[in-house]
Design a protein around this motif. Structure first.
Motif, mmCIF file in Angstrom:
data_model
loop_
_atom_site.group_PDB
_atom_site.id
_atom_site.type_symbol
_atom_site.label_atom_id
_atom_site.label_comp_id
_atom_site.label_asym_id
_atom_site.label_seq_id
_atom_site.Cartn_x
_atom_site.Cartn_y
_atom_site.Cartn_z
ATOM 1 N N THR A 181 116.330 90.475 24.701
ATOM 2 C CA THR A 181 115.754 89.245 25.234
ATOM 3 C C THR A 181 116.674 88.063 24.961
ATOM 4 N N ALA A 182 117.245 88.004 23.769
ATOM 5 C CA ALA A 182 118.184 86.925 23.435
ATOM 6 C C ALA A 182 119.444 87.018 24.290
ATOM 7 N N LEU A 183 119.902 88.234 24.557
ATOM 8 C CA LEU A 183 121.071 88.422 25.413
ATOM 9 C C LEU A 183 120.819 87.864 26.806
ATOM 10 N N GLU A 184 119.654 88.135 27.354
ATOM 11 C CA GLU A 184 119.306 87.597 28.677
ATOM 12 C C GLU A 184 119.226 86.073 28.639
ATOM 13 N N GLY A 185 118.605 85.539 27.599
ATOM 14 C CA GLY A 185 118.511 84.089 27.475
ATOM 15 C C GLY A 185 119.865 83.429 27.332
ATOM 16 N N ALA A 186 120.738 84.040 26.544
ATOM 17 C CA ALA A 186 122.084 83.488 26.368
ATOM 18 C C ALA A 186 122.879 83.544 27.670
ATOM 19 N N ALA A 187 122.736 84.645 28.411
ATOM 20 C CA ALA A 187 123.432 84.758 29.696
ATOM 21 C C ALA A 187 122.949 83.681 30.667
ATOM 22 N N LEU A 188 121.649 83.438 30.689
ATOM 23 C CA LEU A 188 121.113 82.375 31.546
ATOM 24 C C LEU A 188 121.645 81.012 31.118
ATOM 25 N N ALA A 189 121.636 80.744 29.824
ATOM 26 C CA ALA A 189 122.105 79.448 29.333
ATOM 27 C C ALA A 189 123.584 79.240 29.649
ATOM 28 N N VAL A 190 124.395 80.264 29.448
ATOM 29 C CA VAL A 190 125.823 80.154 29.750
ATOM 30 C C VAL A 190 126.027 79.931 31.245
ATOM 31 N N GLY A 191 125.305 80.679 32.065
ATOM 32 C CA GLY A 191 125.402 80.492 33.510
ATOM 33 C C GLY A 191 124.978 79.089 33.927
ATOM 34 N N GLY A 192 123.933 78.575 33.301
ATOM 35 C CA GLY A 192 123.478 77.226 33.603
ATOM 36 C C GLY A 192 124.486 76.168 33.188
ATOM 37 N N ILE A 193 125.088 76.367 32.026
ATOM 38 C CA ILE A 193 126.114 75.421 31.569
ATOM 39 C C ILE A 193 127.309 75.443 32.516
ATOM 40 N N TYR A 194 127.713 76.632 32.936
ATOM 41 C CA TYR A 194 128.825 76.749 33.883
ATOM 42 C C TYR A 194 128.492 76.027 35.188
ATOM 43 N N MET A 195 127.284 76.260 35.687
ATOM 44 C CA MET A 195 126.867 75.622 36.939
ATOM 45 C C MET A 195 126.814 74.101 36.792
ATOM 46 N N LEU A 196 126.334 73.626 35.657
ATOM 47 C CA LEU A 196 126.265 72.194 35.400
ATOM 48 C C LEU A 196 127.660 71.581 35.324
ATOM 49 N N VAL A 197 128.559 72.226 34.589
ATOM 50 C CA VAL A 197 129.923 71.721 34.453
ATOM 51 C C VAL A 197 130.625 71.710 35.808
ATOM 52 N N MET A 198 130.456 72.767 36.573
ATOM 53 C CA MET A 198 131.080 72.814 37.895
ATOM 54 C C MET A 198 130.478 71.756 38.819
ATOM 55 N N GLY A 199 129.207 71.456 38.632
ATOM 56 C CA GLY A 199 128.587 70.392 39.418
ATOM 57 C C GLY A 199 129.127 69.020 39.054
ATOM 58 N N LEU A 200 129.448 68.838 37.773
ATOM 59 C CA LEU A 200 129.963 67.544 37.320
ATOM 60 C C LEU A 200 131.461 67.397 37.571
ATOM 61 N N LEU A 201 132.231 68.469 37.326
ATOM 62 C CA LEU A 201 133.687 68.380 37.392
ATOM 63 C C LEU A 201 134.296 69.015 38.641
ATOM 64 N N GLY A 202 133.607 69.947 39.208
ATOM 65 C CA GLY A 202 134.142 70.660 40.361
ATOM 66 C C GLY A 202 133.874 69.901 41.650
ATOM 67 N N ARG A 203 134.022 70.614 42.738
ATOM 68 C CA ARG A 203 133.790 70.024 44.056
ATOM 69 C C ARG A 203 132.759 70.864 44.815
ATOM 70 N N PRO A 204 131.517 70.892 44.326
ATOM 71 C CA PRO A 204 130.498 71.651 45.044
ATOM 72 C C PRO A 204 130.092 70.917 46.325
ATOM 73 N N GLU A 205 129.469 71.655 47.236
ATOM 74 C CA GLU A 205 128.994 71.035 48.471
ATOM 75 C C GLU A 205 127.952 69.968 48.157
ATOM 76 N N SER A 206 127.106 70.253 47.185
ATOM 77 C CA SER A 206 126.068 69.306 46.784
ATOM 78 C C SER A 206 126.078 69.182 45.261
ATOM 79 N N PRO A 207 126.745 68.154 44.728
ATOM 80 C CA PRO A 207 126.788 68.005 43.262
ATOM 81 C C PRO A 207 125.402 67.880 42.641
ATOM 82 N N GLU A 208 124.506 67.175 43.301
ATOM 83 C CA GLU A 208 123.157 66.991 42.754
ATOM 84 C C GLU A 208 122.436 68.330 42.630
ATOM 85 N N GLN A 209 122.588 69.162 43.665
ATOM 86 C CA GLN A 209 121.940 70.468 43.642
ATOM 87 C C GLN A 209 122.548 71.351 42.547
#
Length: 152
Positions: A27-55
């Motif tokens: 369960t912790a492994l799944e939670g950590a994977a979700l958190a890491v994925g969310g952090i990656y998505m957030l960082v890419m939204g802030l620093l990257g060039r997504p189609e919709s940064p807000e999304q």
């Protein structure tokens, strides 16, 4: 006679069943994977060039928040809290359609789907085990009163 012979043996501490530890780790492994994925998505939204940064930012924050649920449930499992069974069960049920989607994809997503499916099914078996239910102190349904017995 030596001092050791007169000293009573210390009683061993009650052992924690391995199934609770394994379930908490999965369960912790799944939670950590979700958190890491969310952090990656957030960082890419802030620093990257997504189609919709807000999304991307909103999605990243949402996935981080969803990752906290299984992490808290894993801690609850280790502490033998009965409430932890519900979020753990929901996490595993939600992981199955995600695994199915990954299995139907192409490339490196297929092994990820296999791993996620294996983790989710294993955790489901462990969380639904009667032994786990007992270890978490969850009581089964009360028997229905019979005509002969007075109701309490």
């Amino acid at each position: 006679m030596s001092n050791q012979e007169n000293t009573p043996a210390a009683s061993p501490a009650p052992e924690k069943p391995a199934r609770i530890g394994i379930l908490a780790a999965l369960t912790a492994l799944e939670g950590a994977a979700l958190a890491v994925g969310g952090i990656y998505m957030l960082v890419m939204g802030l620093l990257g060039r997504p189609e919709s940064p807000e999304q991307a930012e909103t999605g990243g924050l949402t996935i981080i928040a969803l990752g906290l649920i299984p992490l808290l449930a894993a801690r609850g499992l280790l502490l033998r809290r009965s409430w932890s069974r519900g979020p753990t069960l929901v996490t595993q049920i939600m992981a199955l359609p995600v695994a199915w989607t990954l299995l139907r994809a192409q490339g490196a997503l297929i092994p990820a789907g296999i791993v996620l499916a294996a983790v989710a099914v294993t955790a489901l078996v462990l969380v639904l085990s009667p032994a786990t239910t007992r270890e978490l102190g969850i009581r089964g349904p009360r028997p229905a009163p019979t005509a002969d017995a007075p109701e309490a």
